[in-house]
Design a protein around this motif. Sequence first.
Motif, mmCIF file in Angstrom:
data_model
loop_
_atom_site.group_PDB
_atom_site.id
_atom_site.type_symbol
_atom_site.label_atom_id
_atom_site.label_comp_id
_atom_site.label_asym_id
_atom_site.label_seq_id
_atom_site.Cartn_x
_atom_site.Cartn_y
_atom_site.Cartn_z
ATOM 1 N N TRP A 102 0.816 -1.218 0.000
ATOM 2 C CA TRP A 102 0.000 0.000 0.000
ATOM 3 C C TRP A 102 0.849 1.268 0.000
ATOM 4 O O TRP A 102 0.489 2.273 -0.629
ATOM 5 C CB TRP A 102 -0.948 -0.001 1.197
ATOM 6 N N ALA A 103 1.962 1.231 0.707
ATOM 7 C CA ALA A 103 2.826 2.414 0.757
ATOM 8 C C ALA A 103 3.364 2.746 -0.636
ATOM 9 O O ALA A 103 3.421 3.920 -1.039
ATOM 10 C CB ALA A 103 3.979 2.184 1.732
ATOM 11 N N ASP A 104 3.731 1.704 -1.389
ATOM 12 C CA ASP A 104 4.211 1.924 -2.756
ATOM 13 C C ASP A 104 3.092 2.422 -3.672
ATOM 14 O O ASP A 104 3.323 3.268 -4.543
ATOM 15 C CB ASP A 104 4.810 0.630 -3.323
ATOM 16 N N VAL A 105 1.891 1.881 -3.495
ATOM 17 C CA VAL A 105 0.747 2.357 -4.285
ATOM 18 C C VAL A 105 0.543 3.852 -4.073
ATOM 19 O O VAL A 105 0.387 4.627 -5.028
ATOM 20 C CB VAL A 105 -0.535 1.575 -3.909
ATOM 21 N N LYS A 106 0.554 4.270 -2.808
ATOM 22 C CA LYS A 106 0.364 5.687 -2.489
ATOM 23 C C LYS A 106 1.478 6.541 -3.082
ATOM 24 O O LYS A 106 1.229 7.623 -3.621
ATOM 25 C CB LYS A 106 0.298 5.876 -0.974
ATOM 26 N N SER A 107 2.715 6.048 -3.004
ATOM 27 C CA SER A 107 3.847 6.813 -3.543
ATOM 28 C C SER A 107 3.762 6.948 -5.057
ATOM 29 O O SER A 107 4.021 8.013 -5.616
ATOM 30 C CB SER A 107 5.168 6.125 -3.166
ATOM 31 N N ILE A 108 3.382 5.859 -5.736
ATOM 32 C CA ILE A 108 3.262 5.897 -7.193
ATOM 33 C C ILE A 108 2.224 6.924 -7.630
ATOM 34 O O ILE A 108 2.471 7.755 -8.510
ATOM 35 C CB ILE A 108 2.899 4.494 -7.736
ATOM 36 N N PHE A 109 1.057 6.882 -6.991
ATOM 37 C CA PHE A 109 -0.003 7.813 -7.368
ATOM 38 C C PHE A 109 0.338 9.251 -6.979
ATOM 39 O O PHE A 109 -0.032 10.193 -7.688
ATOM 40 C CB PHE A 109 -1.334 7.385 -6.738
ATOM 41 N N ALA A 110 1.036 9.429 -5.865
ATOM 42 C CA ALA A 110 1.406 10.781 -5.440
ATOM 43 C C ALA A 110 2.450 11.386 -6.368
ATOM 44 O O ALA A 110 2.307 12.531 -6.837
ATOM 45 C CB ALA A 110 1.930 10.750 -4.002
ATOM 46 N N ILE A 111 3.505 10.628 -6.666
ATOM 47 C CA ILE A 111 4.591 11.151 -7.504
ATOM 48 C C ILE A 111 4.131 11.342 -8.942
ATOM 49 O O ILE A 111 4.546 12.292 -9.623
ATOM 50 C CB ILE A 111 5.813 10.212 -7.438
#
Length: 444
Positions: A231-240
């Motif tokens: 989930w942390a990577d999902v959030k980072s991908i969508f944020a960046i």
Amino acid sequence: MMTTMNVIETRPLKPLFLSYLFPAMIGMVLMSINILVDGIFVSHGVGPTALAGVNIAVPIFSILLSISLWIGMGGATLYSIALGQNNVERAHRIFTLSFFAMIAVVVVLIISLLFNLQSIAYLFGANDSTYPYVKEYLYIILLFGIFYTIENMLSIFIRNDGNPKLAMIGLITTSILNIVLNYLFIFVLDYGVTGCALATVISTMTGAAVLCLHFFRKQSQLKFVRKFFNWADVKSIFAIGLPSFIVEASVAVIVILFNVTFLHYLGDDGVTAYAMVNYIHTVLLMMFYGIGMALQPIVSYHYGAKLMNRVTALLKIGITTALILGFVIVFAAMLFPTQIIAVFGDNTTEIREMASRGFVQFAIGYLFLGINMVFAEFFQSIEKTRLASLIMLLRSILLFVPALIVLPIVFGANAIWWTFPVAESITALLILYYVKKNPKTISS
């Protein structure tokens, strides 16, 4: 083994940037030329009303591209940072997660759009005369739209994996095949707008197949892995990736708002004139986006490797390149507007003259567009997403919408063309002011 990481870290910056710039710029231009080719063939082979209809449907490409760029650029930035940190296992997970996240989002979006096709067409600016063409084109593009996003995502990650030439070759394949099939389907088989859409779909699927050759390359770091969800990577991908989403999603919004505004003030002729300018703008916009695409892999890698002096130098190279390109485009628009617009030959003299005059005014914005695009891509590449997103929102929504409303009211219908240069110039001035007041923003 001499890896991609070794090459990026040790090569002089200007040759390194150029080795990414030309394939990225050519690839992005060819992607947009596919849409331009559709417009040219439809204009000559079907007619001006069909051209207006296809142009009204064009925002769907921006919507699909915005999704693939949102997840693709967000994932690719994390991917290159991981390579810069020499964390290859994390790079594998990021690639796999990005690919399947994009597939899931796009499938849901396409199904929703297909079930609301008529409403979407009229929202995009269709009327009773153009709707049959919009429907005919849009249905096929949506039905096979997943391949368009796969091709774009693969080209992004392949570029980040140190193989910009193959990313370019895939898009060249798509572009050449699209031209051949457009001619065959429209002029030989007389399939009309349906043939145009089929040409786009078949050529895109072929281009994606060419890109898959990268997985057989010995130096390739792109691998699908089983354990990838986080989930942390999902959030980072969508944020960046958000700035990339904003720039492309806003293209769709901008085209829709321009279509509605031109229809209100200048009728169908105004929409057709804008369609000509917009097809050209799509190509030019992608050239500037290509500069950002060239910067992103190498900036993200150097940022991950904590080589900040090289990061700052790359920004200066990107800005210089964008300014040179902007001046070249403005001079060409001022010297040869009629010849540029003439590629859309089958239109009335009034429409061609309206488009030629409008393009000269519209083109002033390219002096500032490059500054905005490069700074936004740079900030995105070093994980300063809020700054990158603010730049994109300023130029595409926060400044653009008020300018589009106010300018024609105050100065008349002709001033619609000035919306683009006004929004871009104010955004560029605000960026330069902010960077001057906060120099550490680009060096830390």
